[in-house]
Structure formats: C-alpha cells, structure tokens
Design an enzyme around this catalytic site. Structure first.
Site, PDB file in Angstrom:
ATOM      1  CB  SER A 158      -0.942   0.022   1.205  1.00 18.04           C
ATOM      2  OG  SER A 158      -0.241   0.326   2.383  1.00 18.04           O
ATOM      3  CE  LYS A 196      -2.432   1.878   4.779  1.00 14.89           C
ATOM      4  NZ  LYS A 196      -1.680   0.706   5.210  1.00 14.89           N
TER       5      LYS A 196
END
Length: 237
Positions: A158, A196
């Site tokens: 990701s 993230k």
C-alpha cells in the site's frame, strides 16, 4: 511492548488463574475485554505467546500458563537488549559502552544495531509483533541524534508510491505525535498496527495509503495512537 488490550488480557488471565487455579474461557475473555468476537482473543493470545508471556499446553482444554509478567504487573524487568535500546557499533566490532565525550554529531557517523520488532502492514492493518526478531545494522546518518529507534519489516504494497515495497525494512523513531503528511506506525484500537501517511483533521485521523488500490481509512482520534515516525528504509536485493 504490549498494547493495552494485550496487557488487559494478560492481567485478566493472571487474576483468574491466581483466584481459581484455571484460566478463563475464551468467551469469558471476550466479554471481559468487550470484544465482538473470539477471533480478537485468538490474536491477542497468539501475540502474548509469541512475546513469551504465556504458554499454551497441547492437548488440554483451557490450558494457558502465565510464564512471566511485565514490570507494570510486578514482573522482573526485561534485559536491555529486548527493548528499544540501540547498540552503538564501531566498525565490525560492537562497542560495549559509549564514550562520555562523544557528541551527538559524532554518534550519527557510526553504525547502530537496531532491533527488528517484527512485521508492519503496508496494506490492511495487521497486528504488529513487538518482540525482537533479529537485529539490523543501520548507518548512523539515517538516524536522529536524539530519540530511540527500531526497525520493522514491511508486509504489503500500500505504500509503493512512497517508495516502500513489500519486504523492505523501515527505520522508525519512537514518537507519540506526528505532523500531517508524516509516514507513521499507527496503532488502531490498541490492537492492530499499520504503516500509513498521517493526517489529523479536527477530531478525526485519516491513515492514507500511497497506492490508489487502497482506500484512505478515517478513525476518531481516540482510536489511533502514533507509535513512531519513518526516518529511513533499507532494501535488500
């Protein structure tokens, strides 16, 4: 390092074993921790076993043995090498102590051996493994002169548009706060951790991927805790 949920479960098991002589059932654990399903208890039990706090005995129902307790519960302090304490190394041989007259500017020119604390998700959140798996030597220039550092192996894709690939090792400086746009290790609901981009907007925190295939996840600010900020990356070909 244990998450709050892991610590709560360990304390609950220990209290019940001390009181009744047997550990609680998974249903009792689920109710005590106010979890919706027993799958969360299975993850917490596995995490405690991997960290050496409990032992499951084969072929016996509800057979969980408490092996050790953290300091917060009266346990014996862990050895320094098992925590977030980087070891300064000078050339090929580790230095047993750091000279008193070494300045921060000189320290960063040395390599440091950091603990690799397991895997971190760069995808959907997974539980972070917070025991020392092995160590990795990191150039001192990659680290800040102050603060503790640790390493994590990346699992998932990701963050590929930020140059972070599956299998990379990320270097993290311990921190409990971050600026918008920082890449952080974020602990979600005291159970799962992910790597993230961090964005704090009012009472919400957005954890943004660097891959259009993954959606940005938004949580109430009290459900997300920053565990550290990305300061470097190591890739093996």
């Amino acid at each position: 390092m244990l998450t709050k949920k892991q610590l709560d479960l360990l304390e609950f098991i220990h209290t019940r074993v001390q009181r009744d002589g047997v550990p609680p059932s998974f249903d009792e654990m689920k109710d005590a921790l106010d979890l919706r399903s027993k799958s969360g208890i299975h993850r917490l039990i596995t995490a405690l076993e991997e960290r050496g706090f409990i032992r499951r005995l084969a072929h016996r129902a509800r057979a969980i043995e408490v092996v050790k307790l953290p300091e917060s519960m009266g346990g014996v302090p862990s050895a320094p090498t098992s925590g977030f304490q980087p070891k300064v190394i000078d050339g090929p041989h580790p230095s047993p102590t750091q000279p008193a007259n070494v300045t921060p500017e000189e320290i960063v020119m040395h390599a440091r051996e950091l603990p690799v604390m397991g895997k971190i998700a760069a995808g959907v959140p997974i539980e972070a493994i917070s025991h020392v798996d092995h160590h990795v030597a990191v150039p001192g220039q990659m680290l800040r002169a102050t603060g503790s550092h640790y390493a994590l192996e990346v699992k998932g894709d990701s963050m590929i548009d930020a140059g972070i690939n599956d299998g990379d090792t990320v270097i993290i400086r311990e921190a409990s706060t971050a600026n918008n746009g920082d890449i952080v290790v974020a602990l979600v609901e005291d159970q799962e951790a992910t790597l993230k981009k961090f964005h704090h907007n009012g009472t919400s925190i957005a954890l943004e991927a660097a891959n259009p295939a993954y959606e940005t996840r938004v949580y109430p600010e009290d459900m997300v805790k920053v565990q550290g900020c990305l300061v470097g990356l190591i890739r093996t070909y």
